[in-house]
Each structure stands twice: as structure tokens, then as C-alpha cells.
Design a protein around this motif. Sequence first.
Motif, PDB file in Angstrom:
ATOM      1  N   PHE A 233       0.868  -1.197  -0.064  1.00 26.36           N
ATOM      2  CA  PHE A 233       0.052   0.273   0.040  1.00 26.36           C
ATOM      3  C   PHE A 233       0.946   1.329  -0.055  1.00 26.36           C
ATOM      4  CE2 PHE A 233      -2.102   3.471   2.417  1.00 26.36           C
ATOM      5  CZ  PHE A 233      -3.106   3.639   1.674  1.00 26.36           C
ATOM      6  N   ARG A 234       1.886   1.332   0.760  1.00 22.58           N
ATOM      7  CA  ARG A 234       2.857   2.208   1.125  1.00 22.58           C
ATOM      8  C   ARG A 234       3.616   2.707  -0.118  1.00 22.58           C
ATOM      9  NH1 ARG A 234       7.664   3.246   3.629  1.00 22.58           N
ATOM     10  NH2 ARG A 234       7.555   1.104   4.361  1.00 22.58           N
ATOM     11  N   LYS A 235       4.040   1.616  -0.853  1.00 25.46           N
ATOM     12  CA  LYS A 235       5.120   1.972  -1.768  1.00 25.46           C
ATOM     13  C   LYS A 235       4.618   2.105  -3.331  1.00 25.46           C
ATOM     14  CE  LYS A 235       8.847   2.087   0.312  1.00 25.46           C
ATOM     15  NZ  LYS A 235       9.950   3.116   0.265  1.00 25.46           N
ATOM     16  N   ILE A 236       3.180   1.404  -3.560  1.00 22.69           N
ATOM     17  CA  ILE A 236       2.595   1.295  -4.702  1.00 22.69           C
ATOM     18  C   ILE A 236       1.118   1.539  -5.015  1.00 22.69           C
ATOM     19  CG2 ILE A 236       1.965  -0.860  -6.443  1.00 22.69           C
ATOM     20  CD1 ILE A 236       4.236  -2.595  -5.700  1.00 22.69           C
ATOM     21  N   ARG A 237       0.294   0.980  -4.196  1.00 25.75           N
ATOM     22  CA  ARG A 237      -1.036   1.468  -4.351  1.00 25.75           C
ATOM     23  C   ARG A 237      -1.260   2.937  -3.975  1.00 25.75           C
ATOM     24  NH1 ARG A 237      -5.359  -1.813  -4.710  1.00 25.75           N
ATOM     25  NH2 ARG A 237      -5.106  -3.751  -4.715  1.00 25.75           N
ATOM     26  N   PHE A 238      -0.792   3.295  -2.771  1.00 26.87           N
ATOM     27  CA  PHE A 238      -0.990   4.700  -2.584  1.00 26.87           C
ATOM     28  C   PHE A 238      -0.321   5.762  -3.361  1.00 26.87           C
ATOM     29  CE2 PHE A 238      -0.346   8.766   0.035  1.00 26.87           C
ATOM     30  CZ  PHE A 238      -1.781   9.037   0.374  1.00 26.87           C
ATOM     31  N   PRO A 239       0.760   5.704  -3.687  1.00 28.96           N
ATOM     32  CA  PRO A 239       1.454   6.608  -4.798  1.00 28.96           C
ATOM     33  C   PRO A 239       0.626   6.323  -6.081  1.00 28.96           C
ATOM     34  CG  PRO A 239       3.216   5.248  -3.803  1.00 28.96           C
ATOM     35  CD  PRO A 239       1.789   4.745  -3.369  1.00 28.96           C
ATOM     36  N   ASN A 240       0.355   5.271  -6.594  1.00 31.91           N
ATOM     37  CA  ASN A 240      -0.460   4.998  -7.873  1.00 31.91           C
ATOM     38  C   ASN A 240      -1.913   5.862  -7.633  1.00 31.91           C
ATOM     39  OD1 ASN A 240      -0.803   3.701 -10.606  1.00 31.91           O
ATOM     40  ND2 ASN A 240      -2.825   3.178  -9.362  1.00 31.91           N
ATOM     41  N   ALA A 241      -2.552   5.747  -6.639  1.00 29.37           N
ATOM     42  CA  ALA A 241      -3.891   6.338  -6.434  1.00 29.37           C
ATOM     43  C   ALA A 241      -3.581   8.112  -6.028  1.00 29.37           C
ATOM     44  CB  ALA A 241      -4.488   5.650  -5.017  1.00 29.37           C
ATOM     45  N   LEU A 242      -2.606   8.556  -5.810  1.00 29.44           N
ATOM     46  CA  LEU A 242      -2.378   9.884  -5.594  1.00 29.44           C
ATOM     47  C   LEU A 242      -3.225  10.954  -6.605  1.00 29.44           C
ATOM     48  CD1 LEU A 242       0.757  10.346  -3.665  1.00 29.44           C
ATOM     49  CD2 LEU A 242      -1.384  11.029  -2.910  1.00 29.44           C
ATOM     50  N   PRO A 243      -2.907  10.638  -7.668  1.00 26.59           N
ATOM     51  CA  PRO A 243      -3.739  11.420  -8.965  1.00 26.59           C
ATOM     52  C   PRO A 243      -5.003  11.867  -8.736  1.00 26.59           C
ATOM     53  CG  PRO A 243      -1.640  10.326  -9.991  1.00 26.59           C
ATOM     54  CD  PRO A 243      -1.811   9.705  -8.552  1.00 26.59           C
TER      55      PRO A 243
END
Length: 329
Positions: A233-243
Amino acid sequence: MTENSLDTAGRRAADQAGGDQAADSAATAESSPGSAEASPRVGGPYPSGVAVPPSGGGGRPPRPTLGRRAVAFADSLWRPGLVLAAVFAVWWFVAAREYVPNYLVPTPGQVGETMTGQWSELARHTLVTLYETVLGFVLAAALGLATAVAIAYSRTLDKALYPIVLFAQVIPKIAIAPLLVVWFGLGLTPKIILAVLIAFFPVVISGVAGLRSTDPELLDLAATMGAGRWRTFRKIRFPNALPHLMAGLKVAVTLAVVGAVVGEFVGASEGLGYVLLLANGNLDAPLLFADLILMSAIGIVLFVLVEIAEALLIPWHASRRAGVSLTTS
């Protein structure tokens, strides 16, 4: 597994589009007849027709300097500034010629005199509305993100919470505002709750859309490398969801202003909504216009702050690489 490995996997989705485009360009160059002859040979080990990579920076374009950022910012402002100047000119012309009576549409000078003459009182009411808006927006962002994570990670919670969130959104907030005043009194609490209720929905929708848009191959890669749910979540999911999430936050921060003002309409003794009711009851058009300008200023300032936060959090996103965030060329 190492942190750098997951960071590389998290950035892979952002760089995939640029890599595919570069590969297509290279394939086109190879298949075009005479492409090698058309390219001048550059001294060095590279054969004719092969582009020489830029020195330094690993092939990435240089980051824009402060001057370039200032020019891009000014370029993004002159068009809306021109529109606002035109609106201001029409307003001044109509009010000065009294095509509409001044007690309905005051002149810009009358509005300016009202703002300067009553500035201390207007500033106090503005701070109250600003406090309600900011606190309601922060709570809506936190609760909305938590709800989005729960919906995205659990199918059971998805089926249980999503209909409730949708049901809460379709209820007119002005209809439940009197009920909130009865329950919580005339203080700040009902205004903050109303701001949370209005700003909550876009955060949830954008958060769920962003969390579900992660490439499944990246998730499989992280699982193969031994990453747990939290690290994924911290490294992949959340950065990908930021936009997606930042887009929802920009909508939510403007709606939070609406929620705070609507709460002040129903029952309040301070705030810009309260001033608006007083000005309307007294047919004080200059005060009414000044109050509307201050409301708009709150929304614009908060929107710009979220926009700055977006630029700091996701400088790698495609919408940020163009240099102008709010417009397209």
C-alpha cells in the motif's frame, strides 16, 4: 525485500507510457527507409542514425528552473486574469451608467469602500468561515481516505458501505442542516459536520478509483518479492492513487466552503453566511458583494494550496511534466 525494489515497482506505472512511446518512436525510425542516412554522424562510438543520449541525468529531461516555473505560472494566469478583467469592466460599466439600480448592483468603488470601512468585522467573520471550512475539509479527507481504503480492500465492506455513502450524498444537505442545529446547537459543530458531509463523497469516489487502478502485475510483483499489504500500500497502491485522490481533494475543498456557508445560513451568529443573510435582509448590496468576494477568495486560496500540495507530492505524474497544471496547450 529492499525499499528500492518497491520504489522502482511503484514508479513503473508512471514511466510505462513514456517508455512505450519511446519504443514506438524507435521502431518507426528503424523501419523508415533512409533514416540512417538522414541522421548526421556524431563523433563517438554511436553508429549513424542512432540518437546520442544526453549527457548526465540518466536520459531524463532536466528539471525546470525557478525562472521557467515563474514563466509557466504567469502563462497560466493571464487568460483567467483577462476574463476577470473583462467581467470587472462590464460590471463597472453597467453600475456606473446605472442600467441596473445601484441598490441592486453597486459600483466596484462602493464595494471597495464597504470592504475597507468594515474590514475588521469582515475579517473576523472570514476567519470563522475559514476555520469551519479547513477543519471540515481535513476531517472529510481523513474519513474519506479511510473509507476508500476499506472499500478497495474488502469486498464485504464495498457492498456494505458504498450504498450508504451514495445514500448520504443524494440527501440534500440544506434539508438536514436544521436537524444538525437542533442536535448540536448554534455553535461551530453543525457547520463543520455539514462541511464534512458535503466534502466527503468526492474524496471517497476518487480514492476508490485510484486504489483500484493499480496495475495487477505490479501487485503480483510485490507479492513475489515478499511485500506485505502495508508495504505494498505504501510503496505501490497509495502513490498510484495519488493523482485520482488529489483531483477529488480539489473538488472537496471547494465544496467544504459551501457546506460551512450553508450551515451558517440555518443558524449562526458569526461567519460569512451570517453576514450574507444580514446584508440580504437590509438590502445592503455593497456588503453583499463584498461578502461574496471573500467567500470566493477562501475557495480560491484553499484550492491553490491543494494544487501546490499536488505538485509537491506527485511531480512525476504526466500532468505535472507539462509544466502547467491547470491548462493544456
